[in-house]
Design an enzyme around this catalytic site. Structure first.
Site, PDB file in Angstrom:
ATOM      1  N   GLY A  70       0.770  -1.232   0.000  1.00 56.83           N
ATOM      2  CA  GLY A  70       0.000   0.000   0.000  1.00 56.83           C
ATOM      3  C   GLY A  70       0.797   1.275   0.000  1.00 56.83           C
ATOM      4  O   GLY A  70       1.787   1.402  -0.699  1.00 56.83           O
ATOM      5  N   ARG A 229     -13.933  -8.852  -7.807  1.00 54.89           N
ATOM      6  CA  ARG A 229     -14.056  -7.477  -7.310  1.00 54.89           C
ATOM      7  C   ARG A 229     -15.352  -6.791  -7.778  1.00 54.89           C
ATOM      8  O   ARG A 229     -15.811  -5.845  -7.162  1.00 54.89           O
ATOM      9  CB  ARG A 229     -12.831  -6.624  -7.653  1.00 54.89           C
ATOM     10  CG  ARG A 229     -12.702  -6.218  -9.071  1.00 54.89           C
ATOM     11  CD  ARG A 229     -11.776  -5.006  -9.232  1.00 54.89           C
ATOM     12  NE  ARG A 229     -10.386  -5.241  -8.865  1.00 54.89           N
ATOM     13  CZ  ARG A 229      -9.725  -4.583  -7.930  1.00 54.89           C
ATOM     14  NH1 ARG A 229     -10.327  -3.640  -7.243  1.00 54.89           N
ATOM     15  NH2 ARG A 229      -8.459  -4.844  -7.696  1.00 54.89           N
ATOM     16  N   ASP A 289      -5.169 -11.540   0.119  1.00 53.84           N
ATOM     17  CA  ASP A 289      -4.572 -10.219  -0.131  1.00 53.84           C
ATOM     18  C   ASP A 289      -4.088  -9.656   1.215  1.00 53.84           C
ATOM     19  O   ASP A 289      -4.106  -8.449   1.440  1.00 53.84           O
ATOM     20  CB  ASP A 289      -5.583  -9.272  -0.794  1.00 53.84           C
ATOM     21  CG  ASP A 289      -4.924  -8.213  -1.666  1.00 53.84           C
ATOM     22  OD1 ASP A 289      -3.689  -8.258  -1.813  1.00 53.84           O
ATOM     23  OD2 ASP A 289      -5.646  -7.346  -2.167  1.00 53.84           O
TER      24      ASP A 289
END
Ligand code: ZN
Length: 395
Positions: A70, A229, A289
């Site tokens: 991130g 998603r 994830d």
């Protein structure tokens, strides 16, 4: 070390009924109706009563940002590294680490070091080389050299496509990276898999489909992730899987947040669809994830907030399959056991079989909660509590 798990319902993943299971060192030595050994007390034998419990292979989480990820909302949003007990208490005994959006402030040296650390602490680790970006920044300077000479590197990824954060790779650039991963895999007996991050862009699986259509590279070279998603992407994913491709679901914890607000397809509902559509039982995986950032962007692609992925989402997904969609446990757990082991060519992993690694989870029969986790023959979690902690973890 010798361990006998007695009177337990064994799912190999296929259910084979109540058995005794003998572990010798870090391997499974026998699975029989009744096991009696007499060592005259020379060697200590650990006995585990499996009554009322289910034995499944230890989970393989093949997409985890073990080094943290991130930073998509600036440096303060860089997510923390994975810790041993967070993984083991989630049932994970094998993890595949990956970089993500950031391949600069986090690099392959650090990723490999982190993987070695977790391995020394007791679980099995592998990594992908590269990050979102093409050309890939590898460890040795070449994709082929990385895969062929570094034991832990089993493929490339996560390469981002159809995403506003991708490097917008050209077809030729993408093809070349995939070809290198494939040939290096062939030469080294590894999968050489290409783990592809799918964004929410309208091109969806287009780049992968072009490689399959226009080159000799087989569809099985890819493991596209985040296939659930959105509903639109998942529909493309079903077609892709029906053609023989592998698809990876990203698990999530809170159905209200991700399903209702973000339009995600829950793993349980997606798997139900795959089964109804007749997709092969070998072609799906579920990953967490883990430690990845879950950045939230508004419709103008502006950053509005962030969360962190966790391996706990694997068991949440499995439970939803069993309790909400009536999918047999032996089918649901394929997503985190034998399927990733086969797709990624992880030898000795993903099944409860003689001579396979002693990576196991004991689940409560009624609730499917994790009670005990064994990694490489060693008890990591007992009575729902981590008994082995990572180096800097506090009790
Ligand atoms: Zn991703």
């Amino acid at each position: 070390m010798i361990t006998i798990i007695r009177n337990i319902s064994v799912y190999k993943p296929e259910s084979v009924g109540i058995k005794d299971v003998l572990l010798l060192g870090d391997k499974i030595a026998a699975i029989e109706d009744k096991i009696d050994i007499n060592l005259n007390g020379f060697v200590e034998v650990k006995e585990i009563d499996g009554t009322g419990k289910i034995l499944v292979p230890g989970f393989i989480d093949c997409h985890v940002h073990i080094l943290g990820g991130g930073g998509e909302g600036g440096f303060t949003t860089r997510t923390p590294e994975a810790t041993l007990s967070k993984l083991t208490t989630s049932g994970v005994t094998t993890v595949v680490g990956t970089l993500g959006t950031d391949g600069v402030a986090r690099d392959m040296n650090a990723l490999l070091a982190k993987a070695r650390g977790l391995d020394e602490e007791g679980i099995t680790t592998f990594i992908y080389t590269g990050s979102y970006r093409l050309p890939l920044r590898t460890l040795t300077g070449e994709i082929m050299k990385d895969i062929m000479t570094i034991d832990k590197i089993i493929g490339i990824g996560e390469v981002a496509i159809s995403d506003h954060r991708s490097s917008q790779p050209s077809f030729e650039e993408f093809c070349r990276a995939v070809a290198d991963a494939r040939v290096a895999g062939i030469l080294s007996g590894k999968a050489g898999i290409v783990n592809v991050h799918l964004g929410d862009g309208s091109r969806k699986l287009e780049l992968i489909n072009r490689v399959v259509e226009e080159t000799e590279i087989p569809i099985t070279q890819f493991l596209p992730t985040h296939i659930n998603r959105s509903h639109e992407l998942f529909e493309e994913g079903i077609k892709y899987a029906k053609r023989g491709g592998y698809i990876d679901f990203t698990g999530s914890e809170d159905p209200d947040l991700w399903e209702e607000r973000d339009g995600e397809v829950r793993f349980s509902k997606g798997l139900r669809r795959l089964l109804d559509e007749g997709v092969s039982l070998d072609n799906f995986t579920l990953t967490s994830d883990g430690q990845g950032s879950l950045p939230l962007f508004n419709e103008r692609k502006e950053f509005i907030g962030i969360g962190v992925g966790s391996s706990t989402s694997l068991l949440i997904g499995i439970k939803e399959c069993v309790f909400k969609e009536n999918i047999p446990l032996e089918i649901a757990i394929r997503a985190v056991t034998c399927n990733p082991a086969k797709i990624l060519k992880l030898k000795g992993k993903g099944k409860i079989e003689k001579n396979f690694d002693a990576d196991l989870c004991l689940l409560d029969e009624e609730t499917l909660d994790i009670d005990t986790v064994i990694a490489k023959g060693k008890i990591m979690v007992e009575n729902k509590k981590a008994v082995v902690l990572g180096t800097f973890e506090e009790k």
